[in-house]
Design a protein around this motif. Structure first.
Motif, PDB file in Angstrom:
ATOM      1  N   GLY A   1     -15.606  -1.469  -7.807  1.00 31.79           N
ATOM      2  CA  GLY A   1     -16.441  -0.337  -7.210  1.00 31.79           C
ATOM      3  C   GLY A   1     -17.956  -0.714  -7.152  1.00 31.79           C
ATOM      4  N   VAL A   2     -18.648   0.611  -6.969  1.00 29.67           N
ATOM      5  CA  VAL A   2     -20.150   0.575  -7.124  1.00 29.67           C
ATOM      6  C   VAL A   2     -20.577   1.128  -8.191  1.00 29.67           C
ATOM      7  CG1 VAL A   2     -20.285   0.092  -4.528  1.00 29.67           C
ATOM      8  CG2 VAL A   2     -20.121   2.423  -5.575  1.00 29.67           C
ATOM      9  N   GLY A   3     -21.936   1.097  -8.496  1.00 28.07           N
ATOM     10  CA  GLY A   3     -22.394   1.940  -9.612  1.00 28.07           C
ATOM     11  C   GLY A   3     -22.891   1.148 -10.789  1.00 28.07           C
ATOM     12  N   GLU A   4     -22.755   1.734 -11.890  1.00 29.32           N
ATOM     13  CA  GLU A   4     -23.231   1.085 -13.167  1.00 29.32           C
ATOM     14  C   GLU A   4     -22.452  -0.190 -13.613  1.00 29.32           C
ATOM     15  OE1 GLU A   4     -23.509   2.408 -18.044  1.00 29.32           O
ATOM     16  OE2 GLU A   4     -22.833   3.715 -16.609  1.00 29.32           O
ATOM     17  N   TYR A   5     -21.082  -0.078 -13.233  1.00 31.64           N
ATOM     18  CA  TYR A   5     -20.183  -1.309 -13.694  1.00 31.64           C
ATOM     19  C   TYR A   5     -19.783  -2.169 -12.560  1.00 31.64           C
ATOM     20  CZ  TYR A   5     -19.571   1.520 -17.905  1.00 31.64           C
ATOM     21  OH  TYR A   5     -19.938   2.410 -19.219  1.00 31.64           O
ATOM     22  N   GLY A   6     -19.717  -1.547 -11.252  1.00 30.01           N
ATOM     23  CA  GLY A   6     -19.343  -2.357 -10.352  1.00 30.01           C
ATOM     24  C   GLY A   6     -20.029  -3.685 -10.006  1.00 30.01           C
ATOM     25  N   GLY A   7     -19.330  -4.621  -9.545  1.00 28.03           N
ATOM     26  CA  GLY A   7     -19.894  -5.929  -9.434  1.00 28.03           C
ATOM     27  C   GLY A   7     -19.503  -6.461  -7.771  1.00 28.03           C
ATOM     28  N   GLY A   8     -20.316  -7.599  -7.632  1.00 20.12           N
ATOM     29  CA  GLY A   8     -20.346  -8.124  -6.177  1.00 20.12           C
ATOM     30  C   GLY A   8     -20.791  -9.799  -6.569  1.00 20.12           C
ATOM     31  N   GLU A   9     -21.769 -10.157  -6.007  1.00 24.67           N
ATOM     32  CA  GLU A   9     -22.096 -11.450  -5.824  1.00 24.67           C
ATOM     33  C   GLU A   9     -22.316 -12.246  -7.251  1.00 24.67           C
ATOM     34  OE1 GLU A   9     -25.336 -14.376  -3.618  1.00 24.67           O
ATOM     35  OE2 GLU A   9     -25.110 -12.474  -3.033  1.00 24.67           O
TER      36      GLU A   9
ATOM     37  N   GLY B   1     -22.954  -3.101 -15.825  1.00 20.26           N
ATOM     38  CA  GLY B   1     -24.398  -3.244 -14.825  1.00 20.26           C
ATOM     39  C   GLY B   1     -23.934  -4.447 -13.866  1.00 20.26           C
ATOM     40  N   GLY B   2     -22.574  -4.339 -13.415  1.00 17.06           N
ATOM     41  CA  GLY B   2     -22.543  -5.425 -12.480  1.00 17.06           C
ATOM     42  C   GLY B   2     -22.286  -7.053 -12.923  1.00 17.06           C
ATOM     43  N   ARG B   3     -22.306  -7.143 -14.296  1.00 21.60           N
ATOM     44  CA  ARG B   3     -22.169  -8.442 -14.861  1.00 21.60           C
ATOM     45  C   ARG B   3     -21.228  -8.610 -15.601  1.00 21.60           C
ATOM     46  NH1 ARG B   3     -27.020 -11.202 -13.379  1.00 21.60           N
ATOM     47  NH2 ARG B   3     -25.676 -12.979 -13.700  1.00 21.60           N
ATOM     48  N   LEU B   4     -20.676  -9.823 -16.132  1.00 22.41           N
ATOM     49  CA  LEU B   4     -19.746  -9.967 -17.075  1.00 22.41           C
ATOM     50  C   LEU B   4     -20.266  -9.885 -18.436  1.00 22.41           C
ATOM     51  CD1 LEU B   4     -16.779 -11.256 -17.426  1.00 22.41           C
ATOM     52  CD2 LEU B   4     -17.545 -13.626 -17.605  1.00 22.41           C
ATOM     53  N   THR B   5     -19.416  -8.988 -19.281  1.00 24.47           N
ATOM     54  CA  THR B   5     -19.675  -8.908 -20.744  1.00 24.47           C
ATOM     55  C   THR B   5     -18.555  -9.498 -21.417  1.00 24.47           C
ATOM     56  OG1 THR B   5     -18.846  -6.600 -20.597  1.00 24.47           O
ATOM     57  CG2 THR B   5     -20.955  -6.884 -20.156  1.00 24.47           C
ATOM     58  N   GLY B   6     -17.566  -9.789 -21.276  1.00 20.28           N
ATOM     59  CA  GLY B   6     -16.375 -10.404 -21.876  1.00 20.28           C
ATOM     60  C   GLY B   6     -15.080 -10.892 -21.414  1.00 20.28           C
ATOM     61  N   VAL B   7     -14.480 -11.895 -21.670  1.00 22.74           N
ATOM     62  CA  VAL B   7     -13.240 -12.398 -21.107  1.00 22.74           C
ATOM     63  C   VAL B   7     -12.145 -11.877 -22.258  1.00 22.74           C
ATOM     64  CG1 VAL B   7     -11.875 -14.330 -20.421  1.00 22.74           C
ATOM     65  CG2 VAL B   7     -14.347 -14.454 -19.919  1.00 22.74           C
ATOM     66  N   LEU B   8     -11.106 -11.335 -21.701  1.00 25.62           N
ATOM     67  CA  LEU B   8     -10.107 -10.687 -22.799  1.00 25.62           C
ATOM     68  C   LEU B   8      -8.662 -11.498 -22.496  1.00 25.62           C
ATOM     69  CD1 LEU B   8     -10.953  -6.842 -22.047  1.00 25.62           C
ATOM     70  CD2 LEU B   8     -12.097  -8.460 -23.786  1.00 25.62           C
ATOM     71  N   ASP B   9      -7.921 -11.058 -23.413  1.00 24.32           N
ATOM     72  CA  ASP B   9      -6.609 -11.385 -23.201  1.00 24.32           C
ATOM     73  C   ASP B   9      -6.345 -12.971 -23.122  1.00 24.32           C
ATOM     74  OD1 ASP B   9      -6.191  -8.836 -23.458  1.00 24.32           O
ATOM     75  OD2 ASP B   9      -5.338  -8.148 -21.740  1.00 24.32           O
ATOM     76  N   TRP B  10      -6.129 -13.545 -24.040  1.00 18.36           N
ATOM     77  CA  TRP B  10      -6.121 -15.084 -24.063  1.00 18.36           C
ATOM     78  C   TRP B  10      -4.712 -15.308 -24.330  1.00 18.36           C
ATOM     79  CZ3 TRP B  10     -10.466 -18.657 -23.130  1.00 18.36           C
ATOM     80  CH2 TRP B  10     -11.504 -18.222 -22.861  1.00 18.36           C
ATOM     81  N   GLU B  11      -3.662 -14.521 -24.561  1.00 20.48           N
ATOM     82  CA  GLU B  11      -2.262 -14.802 -24.917  1.00 20.48           C
ATOM     83  C   GLU B  11      -1.776 -16.022 -24.008  1.00 20.48           C
ATOM     84  OE1 GLU B  11       0.382 -11.647 -23.817  1.00 20.48           O
ATOM     85  OE2 GLU B  11      -1.270 -10.426 -23.304  1.00 20.48           O
ATOM     86  N   LEU B  12      -1.974 -16.024 -22.811  1.00 21.09           N
ATOM     87  CA  LEU B  12      -1.097 -17.150 -22.115  1.00 21.09           C
ATOM     88  C   LEU B  12      -2.106 -18.339 -21.916  1.00 21.09           C
ATOM     89  CD1 LEU B  12      -0.264 -14.819 -19.013  1.00 21.09           C
ATOM     90  CD2 LEU B  12       1.062 -15.467 -21.163  1.00 21.09           C
ATOM     91  N   ALA B  13      -3.286 -18.695 -22.772  1.00 19.49           N
ATOM     92  CA  ALA B  13      -4.006 -19.803 -22.552  1.00 19.49           C
ATOM     93  C   ALA B  13      -2.947 -21.245 -22.850  1.00 19.49           C
ATOM     94  CB  ALA B  13      -4.910 -19.862 -23.650  1.00 19.49           C
ATOM     95  N   HIS B  14      -3.274 -22.117 -22.022  1.00 18.64           N
ATOM     96  CA  HIS B  14      -2.569 -23.257 -22.143  1.00 18.64           C
ATOM     97  C   HIS B  14      -3.480 -24.450 -21.542  1.00 18.64           C
ATOM     98  CE1 HIS B  14      -1.393 -21.767 -18.080  1.00 18.64           C
ATOM     99  NE2 HIS B  14      -1.683 -22.877 -17.758  1.00 18.64           N
ATOM    100  N   LEU B  15      -2.774 -25.761 -21.479  1.00 21.81           N
ATOM    101  CA  LEU B  15      -3.531 -26.756 -20.858  1.00 21.81           C
ATOM    102  C   LEU B  15      -2.759 -27.075 -19.450  1.00 21.81           C
ATOM    103  CD1 LEU B  15      -3.622 -29.251 -23.879  1.00 21.81           C
ATOM    104  CD2 LEU B  15      -5.398 -27.613 -23.039  1.00 21.81           C
TER     105      LEU B  15
END
Length: 450
Positions: A117-125, A208-222
């Protein structure tokens, strides 16, 4: 607080003490979502934490990456500069509350409607640039640093999907169509890289429209890095942003450019398409598997059984992905007439009317619920809606004989009338299961269905 929550609170105090932190636990609350794993937020000594756990061994059965392996992958990702949660401590069998680990809570939100969406958390480019950079960093991690990560070879993966399909009855023609396409278009294995495996809106924290963390790595593989790029571009993970095929944030060109700018490898459109179809089939089967988990008794939650009915979303998306390969005459063929809905305007209330009445009552008391209970209340209402609509539609999308014919490649989208038949089946099924799914309106307009 229930007895189970008291036990969990006590166990968390012990876990934090082992890590040399305070034992006082406050504000314990289960977070919404999480079809496979539970997430619990809590505080201790003014610091925010999240517990990620499987409450029973059945949830972890058959998983190639256990929680210790997932934690090791996260450590490797953090060491490579990927923004991921800091793991504080692991649950142990003697804690008696399942398997998992405790992480520091990251700022922001992962809620899709807010992130897109838009606002405090929403992201775009800017956020799309962050996602491209995060994926490039993940894919640069030396596979030798994550020896616990399993390898996914495309050909082996396709046959594993076919085995799952057979195990779920083998009676969904559109899924069979996807499997036949995957077999015909399967690429060779590329030099394997670390793949997150679940990199999508909903598993990405932003502020603030920026990445603060990548979650949920349970399906990680090569495997093939194209898989990570494609997965987050599936229609289901764009949450209605049909105008932005790149993670719901921009165009595919924007996504690929952001990935390349961060050092990512060139994108092969054919490989990207393969993994887009592959993951759509994968999630359709994953949804069917949720129903099987419910039947087994391992998880009797309403959420689990309702997710089991979301396979219809992926079937429609799969048909939209593949239908352009049908001859022009078949794409222009009108759909068979829909079955007329049965109605009742006299006599005793029908089963559909009874279910509707219960759903309406649930709607009248929704303000009594909060937190996780409010989420489960919404899921329960959705479940009743599915039942009511199915009573009216009286439609069966299952067709084992046709699915077998498609898998044997005796029929295809070039077969006269086949595409029109599958279109009608997909529309009718999804209209009962998830009538608000965005692809339904898109398909109706595209196929000129009122």
């Amino acid at each position: 607080m229930g007895e189970a929550n008291h036990s969990l609170t006590a166990a968390l105090g012990v876990v934090l003490a082992r890590a040399g932190l305070g034992e006082a636990i406050a504000d314990l609350e289960r977070l919404s979502g999480g079809a496979n794993m539970e997430s619990w937020a809590f505080t201790s000594d003014g610091e925010g934490y999240v517990l990620r756990r499987a409450a029973s061994p059945e949830v972890m059965a058959g998983r190639p990456l256990d929680h210790a392996g997932e934690a090791a992958v996260i450590h490797a990702a953090c060491a490579a500069g990927v923004i991921a949660p800091e793991i504080i401590a692991a649950l142990e069998p003697r804690d008696g509350v399942g398997s998992g680990f405790v992480m520091r809570r990251l700022p922001g939100t992962a809620a899709p409607e807010t992130v897109l969406g838009v606002g405090e958390y929403g992201g775009g480019e800017a956020l799309l640039g962050d996602l491209g950079a995060a994926l490039a960093a993940i894919h640069r991690i030396d596979p030798a640093a994550v020896p616990m990560a399993p390898l996914l070879d495309p050909a082996t993966g396709v046959e594993a999907l076919a085995a799952q399909f057979a195990g779920h009855g083998g009676n969904r023609p559109i899924i069979a169509l996807g499997l036949a396409w995957l077999r015909a278009n399967c690429p060779a294995l590329t030099p394997p890289r670390l793949i997150h495996g679940d990199f999508r809106i909903g598993n990405l924290m932003t502020h603030g429209g920026r990445l603060t963390g990548v979650l949920d790595w349970e399906l990680a593989h090569l495997g093939d890095y194209h898989e990570d790029l494609a997965f987050g571009c599936m229609a289901v993970w764009r949450f209605g942003r049909v105008d932005a095929p790149g993670f719901g944030l921009g165009s595919l060109d924007d996504l690929f450019a952001a990935y390349a700018a961060a050092g990512g490898a060139p994108v092969d459109p054919a490989r990207f398409r393969f993994w887009l179809v592959y993951r759509t089939v994968w999630w359709a089967l994953g949804c069917l598997g949720m129903g099987q988990t419910w039947r087994s008794g391992a998880d009797r939650s309403v959420e689990r059984v309702v997710v089991g009915r979301r396979a219809a979303e992926q079937e429609l998306d799969l048909l939209l992905l593949l239908e352009d390969e049908a001859p022009a005459a078949e794409r222009a063929c009108p759909l068979p007439a829909a079955r007329s809905a049965a109605s009742r305007d006299a006599g005793e209330p029908s089963a559909a009317e009874i279910v509707t009445a219960v759903a309406e009552w649930l709607g009248s008391v929704k303000e009594r619920f909060a937190g996780r209970e409010r989420f489960e209340h919404a899921v329960a209402r959705n479940a009743l809606g599915i039942v009511a609509r199915e009573f009216v539609a009286r439609h069966q999308a299952e067709d084992r004989e046709l699915a077998d014919e498609i898998l044997a490649r005796r029929v295809s989208l070039a077969t006269p009338g086949m595409l029109a038949r599958l279109r009608r089946s997909a529309l009718t099924k999804l209209a009962a299961d998830q009538p608000k799914y965005p692809s339904l309106a898109i398909a109706r307009e595209k196929w000129q269905v009122s």
